[in-house]
Scaffold this motif. Sequence first.
Motif, PDB file in Angstrom:
ATOM      1  N   ILE A 382      -4.304   1.887  -3.524  1.00 50.37           N
ATOM      2  CA  ILE A 382      -2.943   2.117  -3.992  1.00 50.37           C
ATOM      3  C   ILE A 382      -2.143   2.862  -2.922  1.00 50.37           C
ATOM      4  O   ILE A 382      -2.550   3.913  -2.446  1.00 50.37           O
ATOM      5  N   GLY A 383      -1.025   2.285  -2.519  1.00 54.35           N
ATOM      6  CA  GLY A 383      -0.180   2.904  -1.517  1.00 54.35           C
ATOM      7  C   GLY A 383      -0.577   2.603  -0.085  1.00 54.35           C
ATOM      8  O   GLY A 383       0.130   2.988   0.847  1.00 54.35           O
ATOM      9  N   THR A 384      -1.711   1.911   0.113  1.00 54.31           N
ATOM     10  CA  THR A 384      -2.179   1.617   1.473  1.00 54.31           C
ATOM     11  C   THR A 384      -1.715   0.246   1.943  1.00 54.31           C
ATOM     12  O   THR A 384      -1.197   0.095   3.048  1.00 54.31           O
ATOM     13  N   GLY A 385      -1.914  -0.768   1.116  1.00 50.28           N
ATOM     14  CA  GLY A 385      -1.512  -2.117   1.484  1.00 50.28           C
ATOM     15  C   GLY A 385      -2.533  -3.146   1.082  1.00 50.28           C
ATOM     16  O   GLY A 385      -3.537  -2.834   0.409  1.00 50.28           O
ATOM     17  N   GLU A 386      -2.292  -4.376   1.474  1.00 46.98           N
ATOM     18  CA  GLU A 386      -3.163  -5.500   1.138  1.00 46.98           C
ATOM     19  C   GLU A 386      -3.391  -6.355   2.381  1.00 46.98           C
ATOM     20  O   GLU A 386      -2.589  -6.333   3.326  1.00 46.98           O
ATOM     21  N   ILE A 387      -4.485  -7.130   2.347  1.00 44.64           N
ATOM     22  CA  ILE A 387      -4.734  -8.110   3.406  1.00 44.64           C
ATOM     23  C   ILE A 387      -4.805  -9.485   2.752  1.00 44.64           C
ATOM     24  O   ILE A 387      -5.576  -9.681   1.806  1.00 44.64           O
ATOM     25  N   TRP A 388      -4.003 -10.419   3.262  1.00 40.69           N
ATOM     26  CA  TRP A 388      -3.953 -11.768   2.704  1.00 40.69           C
ATOM     27  C   TRP A 388      -4.454 -12.786   3.721  1.00 40.69           C
ATOM     28  O   TRP A 388      -4.189 -12.664   4.920  1.00 40.69           O
ATOM     29  N   GLU A 389      -5.147 -13.792   3.221  1.00 42.48           N
ATOM     30  CA  GLU A 389      -5.444 -14.980   4.023  1.00 42.48           C
ATOM     31  C   GLU A 389      -4.531 -16.091   3.532  1.00 42.48           C
ATOM     32  O   GLU A 389      -4.614 -16.513   2.376  1.00 42.48           O
TER      33      GLU A 389
END
Length: 456
Positions: A382-389
């Motif tokens: 939460i609050g850090t981010g996401e990684i998407w492919e």
Amino acid sequence: MKIVIGGASNVGKSIVGYLSMGNNDIVVVDEDAERLDEIAKEYDIQPILGSISHPDIQETIGMRNMDMLIAVTENDEINMVACQVAYTLFNVPLKIARVDSEYFLNPLWNTLYNEKSLPIDLVITPDVEIGKFMEQLLKFPGTTAVYPFLGDAVNIFAFRHSDTDIPFMKFSLKHINQKLSELTANIVLIIRGGRRIIPAQEEDIYLQRNDMIYVCCKTEMNLDVLRLFGVDHNPYEKIVIIGANPTSYYLASQIEQNDSADSCRIIEQDAKTAAKMAEKLRTTAVISGDMMSDVILQDVGFATADASIAVTSKDKDNLLISLLASKNKDTQAFSLVNSKDYNVMAFNIKNNIIVDRAVITVSALLRHLRKARIYEAYSLGIGTGEIWEINLNDDSVNIGHKIKDLNIPKDSAVMMVYSNDKLIFDITAHQLQPYDKIIVFVAPNDIRRIENIFYL
């Protein structure tokens, strides 16, 4: 988005905690007034008392106008019926159900989940997802997270920089990545005291103690790359798990199947639960008793365990066990945390790896929550981010464009491109082609903008 969450237990609460950070209108339905009151005090949601599977309840909350139903009560049948009602009576576009029973999850019954039978768009099993996440951590001692991409052909590892004596890590980030390129690897992200550092934007910086480092590499190079960073711990041979539940069962059964440890033992306070678990496992010892009992801990060899894994439903118990494990010099502690408040406390326990239920659970949902064409996605916290492919089809509006011309916000970044069977980390001049696969780090405030860039 307008989202209805059925169930205010740990799973439902963890999803609410994550989704409430975005621009979402959230309704939570549960039959337990105390649970609803607790979650309403912590988050800005609309609490509704009742069963999510009842048509009158769904009508009351205006289900016709909702974008999504996430049914995650502790009853599989209620979750499945809720999705059926939402589809048949209210035409809800996206329906997600928590299903824990191994009987419903048997691959033989995969055809059960479709519009003609049970209209469920996504089945999630949070406890098993947590077990899979922890299984990866056991495979790669010293890491704090492992994120597989490109059908497991590539991993992104996360680990904390704690040993300042490693020569390789004393070079500048630019120099380190030049060396890593020989192994088709790259540092793709650094989290430093809550600040996100994109390597391509700040190449001349140096790594600092307590940096959270994210390294991307081909699967066959996993161990070679980790060794360079000193993340080359001995395998976990003696494992103690606290709590008998689907997560611990998954972990223990995988350890048995892969013969990946000399011993695995489970402590469970409830005698009936312990007995049922013991019947299902072959070589794992299941001990019934108080997890804080000196006698029980001595019986399972807690003081000499390589890994202590606390996965009970109570954060306090999990953190207390991790605190005890931290007194053992060579024991790596893992603690499952359900509340964001305890997450901060857990960080201060020596040799402890926090496994956040919300992060793991939401990662299973992200492909359906985001509007871009996402093949795989993970939340980093939460609050850090996401990684998407993101996979580009031949009809993508991005074909023919250079990545530098996509107007990616500065807090986010394209980490890597897989094109023509090659991993490309220096993506500045790369021109996107049909069927390219793009790994993107997405900062929390950039989600909508990145969605718009890769919408088609």
